[in-house]
Design a protein around this motif. Structure first.
Motif, PDB file in Angstrom:
ATOM      1  N   ARG B 227     -13.518 -44.115   1.556  1.00  0.00           N
ATOM      2  CA  ARG B 227     -13.574 -42.722   1.101  1.00  0.00           C
ATOM      3  C   ARG B 227     -13.181 -41.771   2.228  1.00  0.00           C
ATOM      4  O   ARG B 227     -12.422 -40.828   2.033  1.00  0.00           O
ATOM      5  CB  ARG B 227     -15.010 -42.359   0.699  1.00  0.00           C
ATOM      6  CG  ARG B 227     -15.380 -42.637  -0.706  1.00  0.00           C
ATOM      7  CD  ARG B 227     -15.279 -41.395  -1.584  1.00  0.00           C
ATOM      8  NE  ARG B 227     -14.342 -41.563  -2.675  1.00  0.00           N
ATOM      9  CZ  ARG B 227     -14.563 -42.307  -3.764  1.00  0.00           C
ATOM     10  NH1 ARG B 227     -15.686 -42.966  -3.882  1.00  0.00           N
ATOM     11  NH2 ARG B 227     -13.654 -42.376  -4.703  1.00  0.00           N
ATOM     12  N   GLU B 230      -9.507 -41.715   3.112  1.00  0.00           N
ATOM     13  CA  GLU B 230      -8.730 -40.921   2.142  1.00  0.00           C
ATOM     14  C   GLU B 230      -8.702 -39.450   2.525  1.00  0.00           C
ATOM     15  O   GLU B 230      -7.787 -38.717   2.173  1.00  0.00           O
ATOM     16  CB  GLU B 230      -9.345 -41.039   0.730  1.00  0.00           C
ATOM     17  CG  GLU B 230      -9.069 -42.355   0.032  1.00  0.00           C
ATOM     18  CD  GLU B 230      -9.978 -42.565  -1.196  1.00  0.00           C
ATOM     19  OE1 GLU B 230     -10.672 -41.589  -1.615  1.00  0.00           O
ATOM     20  OE2 GLU B 230     -10.006 -43.692  -1.706  1.00  0.00           O
ATOM     21  N   MET B 231      -9.752 -39.021   3.222  1.00  0.00           N
ATOM     22  CA  MET B 231      -9.873 -37.608   3.574  1.00  0.00           C
ATOM     23  C   MET B 231      -9.089 -37.247   4.837  1.00  0.00           C
ATOM     24  O   MET B 231      -8.977 -36.069   5.178  1.00  0.00           O
ATOM     25  CB  MET B 231     -11.343 -37.250   3.807  1.00  0.00           C
ATOM     26  CG  MET B 231     -12.187 -37.321   2.542  1.00  0.00           C
ATOM     27  SD  MET B 231     -13.960 -37.320   2.907  1.00  0.00           S
ATOM     28  CE  MET B 231     -14.122 -35.842   3.851  1.00  0.00           C
ATOM     29  N   ILE B 235      -8.426 -33.487   6.489  1.00  0.00           N
ATOM     30  CA  ILE B 235      -9.215 -33.178   7.687  1.00  0.00           C
ATOM     31  C   ILE B 235      -8.293 -32.829   8.843  1.00  0.00           C
ATOM     32  O   ILE B 235      -8.534 -31.870   9.595  1.00  0.00           O
ATOM     33  CB  ILE B 235     -10.129 -34.370   8.038  1.00  0.00           C
ATOM     34  CG1 ILE B 235     -11.270 -34.473   7.022  1.00  0.00           C
ATOM     35  CG2 ILE B 235     -10.682 -34.248   9.441  1.00  0.00           C
ATOM     36  CD1 ILE B 235     -12.211 -35.636   7.224  1.00  0.00           C
ATOM     37  N   ASP B 269     -15.220 -28.130   2.519  1.00  0.00           N
ATOM     38  CA  ASP B 269     -14.186 -28.725   1.658  1.00  0.00           C
ATOM     39  C   ASP B 269     -14.766 -29.863   0.836  1.00  0.00           C
ATOM     40  O   ASP B 269     -14.466 -29.992  -0.357  1.00  0.00           O
ATOM     41  CB  ASP B 269     -13.024 -29.286   2.503  1.00  0.00           C
ATOM     42  CG  ASP B 269     -12.122 -28.192   3.047  1.00  0.00           C
ATOM     43  OD1 ASP B 269     -11.327 -28.490   3.967  1.00  0.00           O
ATOM     44  OD2 ASP B 269     -12.208 -27.050   2.562  1.00  0.00           O
ATOM     45  N   MET B 270     -15.605 -30.669   1.467  1.00  0.00           N
ATOM     46  CA  MET B 270     -16.216 -31.797   0.744  1.00  0.00           C
ATOM     47  C   MET B 270     -17.104 -31.298  -0.388  1.00  0.00           C
ATOM     48  O   MET B 270     -17.254 -31.960  -1.415  1.00  0.00           O
ATOM     49  CB  MET B 270     -17.043 -32.665   1.692  1.00  0.00           C
ATOM     50  CG  MET B 270     -16.191 -33.530   2.607  1.00  0.00           C
ATOM     51  SD  MET B 270     -17.165 -34.310   3.919  1.00  0.00           S
ATOM     52  CE  MET B 270     -18.031 -35.573   3.019  1.00  0.00           C
ATOM     53  N   ASP B 327     -16.065 -34.466  -5.994  1.00  0.00           N
ATOM     54  CA  ASP B 327     -16.636 -34.208  -4.671  1.00  0.00           C
ATOM     55  C   ASP B 327     -18.019 -34.831  -4.561  1.00  0.00           C
ATOM     56  O   ASP B 327     -18.550 -35.371  -5.532  1.00  0.00           O
ATOM     57  CB  ASP B 327     -16.659 -32.706  -4.360  1.00  0.00           C
ATOM     58  CG  ASP B 327     -17.487 -31.921  -5.357  1.00  0.00           C
ATOM     59  OD1 ASP B 327     -17.130 -30.759  -5.623  1.00  0.00           O
ATOM     60  OD2 ASP B 327     -18.475 -32.454  -5.884  1.00  0.00           O
TER      61      ASP B 327
END
Lengths: 63, 524
Positions: B227, B230-231, B235, B269-270, B327
């Motif tokens: 996970r 993927e960010m 980021i 953002d998350m 999210d």
């Protein structure tokens, strides 16, 4: 050489995976998916590094 | 009414139960009228043998009488003054009695009063509390190393409003490792720190297995390596923007201008919240985590911030319940535990933990990293020319500048890690000393950029291993990559005060001013 993981000790630090992601796969939650595997030739140093890198001392090597 | 012999016999039996053999038998007597767990007075063994044995003292009636009188005097005569340590002891005066490293325990009864025996040689550091220690605050890591070297295990008799129990400091890697893996003896439930009392429970860090496991199982997939990986592009984009905003200034305070903003923006953002409220968020973090005891003696400021964080996060949870997205909040809202959705308290506790756990910590690590590379040109130049070393550098920064101090409480009396612990005692394990333990790391006191193996425990060990560790590592790696790509040379101005703050759980830097050759470049 065989490397095995004690699943009861694994807490998902993923330090083994950081050494060699193919030798030390993770499940989709981030814990070791290894169980026990024969170490392919050329990867012995990686196996030893991963064993020494595990904070939970969850990995063992059998020569 | 028991005799001295009966008391001593009972006391020896107690000691034998915990596996200790007393070599000196002292009677510690306390006035029960106050019903207070604090020692009213202590009589301790002097290794030079100048204090007579208890047997002699007890069997001498005038001495006993005086001793009793001395002992029932109010607390202000308690001999905790360290300057008395070297005076020749005399049982006849309160000032003559010598406080020393070996202390006394409560285990029996004598003449209707509690009487006890100390059976250990674990040293005592009187009044020690890491978050208030001047040497730690002034020097940081060298002071921790000194503590590790001088007293790798010690007891503190620090007391506060919230604790009357003893505190055990265990600094060695092997002891820290054992404590954190033994969740049944060393519990995270309740007030885990002597000074910290809050109505807001962090879920699940303030729980033990098996209850802890149920909630942890919900969090693991949300912050798993896959996970988080993927960010990475998103980021990195955030980081790049922040660094570019700073680059042309030629100077900044890393903590306030970058290190706290970056993980906070990532977190927002998350959550799927607009980042216009960034300054409000950062304000809450400061009020919740950075207020000192002096500024906020009742904890009112901190509680107000904690309440604001809770309300905000629960507000988002409500929105995501009716309008789910991809999210973390949506995922938590949709989770089931034992076949039912999480309730408000559980959601609040987990979201509160997520909010706080990853902001201050990552900000401090970034501060330490850039401080280190500002002061160590050869390490900095290596990561600039070989950015593939940054992963390894991140691990060594985590080891060398560990910021977390963990606290537990003891669930059962008995000897553990060499200490005679009683149920309810506190145990404090600083990760900084574990990670600088020469018995665990060759050349432990040196920063080795490509150290391998590096079995540090900066993220803890055992079931409470930091669930955000993968995100933290990613943020640190990306930040160091993006920063050095654009600002490869920088320095800390002379006489900068970094404002080291040794908190109860997290050590942070308040300010890391940096300067570099920057400023607007013509033609760009």
């Amino acid at each position: 050489m065989r490397v095995s993981v004690d699943k009861g000790r694994c807490q998902g630090h993923a330090r083994c995976h950081a050494v060699n992601p193919d030798l030390f796969p993770l499940d989709d939650v981030g814990f070791s998916a290894l169980a026990s595997a024969e170490v392919p030739p050329g990867w012995e140093a990686d196996a030893r590094a991963a064993v020494n890198n595990c904070p939970e001392m969850a990995l063992t090597i059998e020569e | 009414m028991s005799t001295a012999d009966e008391t001593k016999k009972a006391v020896r039996a107690q000691a034998a139960r915990v596996g200790d053999v007393p070599n000196e038998c002292w009677i510690n007597v306390r006035d029960e009228a106050t019903d207070c767990w604090e020692t009213a007075y202590e009589v301790v063994a002097n290794t030079r043998g100048t204090i007579r044995k208890a047997a002699d003292v007890l069997l001498c009636p005038p001495t006993l009488t005086v001793l009793m009188i001395v002992i029932v005097l109010p607390r202000r005569l308690r001999l905790s003054d360290t300057r008395k340590r070297d005076t020749a002891p005399s049982p006849l005066t309160s000032t003559g009695l010598n406080m020393m490293m070996n202390r006394i325990d409560y285990v029996g009864r004598h003449d209707g009063r509690r009487a006890g025996l100390r059976v250990t040689d674990v040293p005592v550091r009187h009044g020690f509390m890491h978050s208030e220690d001047t040497a730690l605050r002034r020097e940081g890591y060298p002071a921790w190393e000194r503590l590790l070297h001088e007293t790798p295990t010690f007891e503190s008799d620090y007391r506060s409003r919230h604790t009357d129990n003893r505190i055990w400091y265990l600094l060695r890697y092997e002891d820290v490792y054992s404590v954190l893996r033994n969740t049944s003896l060393f519990s995270s439930v309740g007030f885990t720190h002597p000074d910290y009392e809050s109505e807001f429970l962090m879920i699940p860090s303030e729980m033990d297995p098996p209850e802890h496991t149920k909630y942890r199982t919900l969090l693991n997939p949300i912050l798993s390596p896959t996970r988080i990986a993927e960010m990475e592009p998103a980021i990195r984009a955030r980081c790049r923007r922040l660094v570019e905003e700073i680059r042309d200034r030629g100077e900044c305070d890393v903590i306030n201008d970058f290190a706290l903003r970056f993980p906070t923006v990532v977190f927002m953002d998350m959550l799927g919240v607009p980042t216009d409220d960034l300054d409000t968020f950062i304000g809450w973090v400061h009020q919740s985590q950075h207020t000192s005891h002096a500024d906020d003696p009742d904890g009112r400021i901190r509680d107000a911030a904690d309440r604001a964080i809770h309300e905000f996060m629960l507000g988002i949870a409500e929105q995501r319940r009716s309008d789910p997205r991809e999210d973390i909040v949506s995922r938590l809202v949709q989770c089931t535990l034992d076949g039912r959705p999480l309730d408000r308290r559980e959601l609040g506790g987990m979201l509160y933990l997520l909010f706080l756990a990853g902001l201050d910590t990552v900000a401090s690590m970034l501060g330490w990293s850039l401080m280190h590379f500002a002061q160590n040109a050869s390490d900095r130049s290596r990561i600039c020319t070989q950015p593939e070393l940054i992963s390894s550098a991140v691990e060594e920064v985590l080891r060398y500048y560990s910021i977390v101090v963990i606290s537990r409480h003891v669930t059962a009396s008995g000897k553990a890690q060499g200490c005679p612990m009683a149920k309810g005692d506190r145990v404090i394990v600083p990760l900084a000393t574990a990670n600088r333990d020469p018995e665990a790391f060759p050349d432990a006191g040196r920063f080795v950029l490509d150290r391998s193996p590096n079995r540090h425990i900066a993220f803890g060990v055992g079931p409470h291993r930091c669930v955000g560790s993968h995100l933290a590592r990613l943020e640190l790696r990306v930040a160091l990559e993006e920063w050095h790509r654009v600002i490869p040379e920088y320095r800390i101005p002379e006489s900068a005060d970094l404002g080291l703050r040794v908190g109860m759980f997290v050590t942070s830097l308040q300010s890391v001013p940096l300067r570099w050759a920057g400023g607007p470049v013509l033609g760009r």
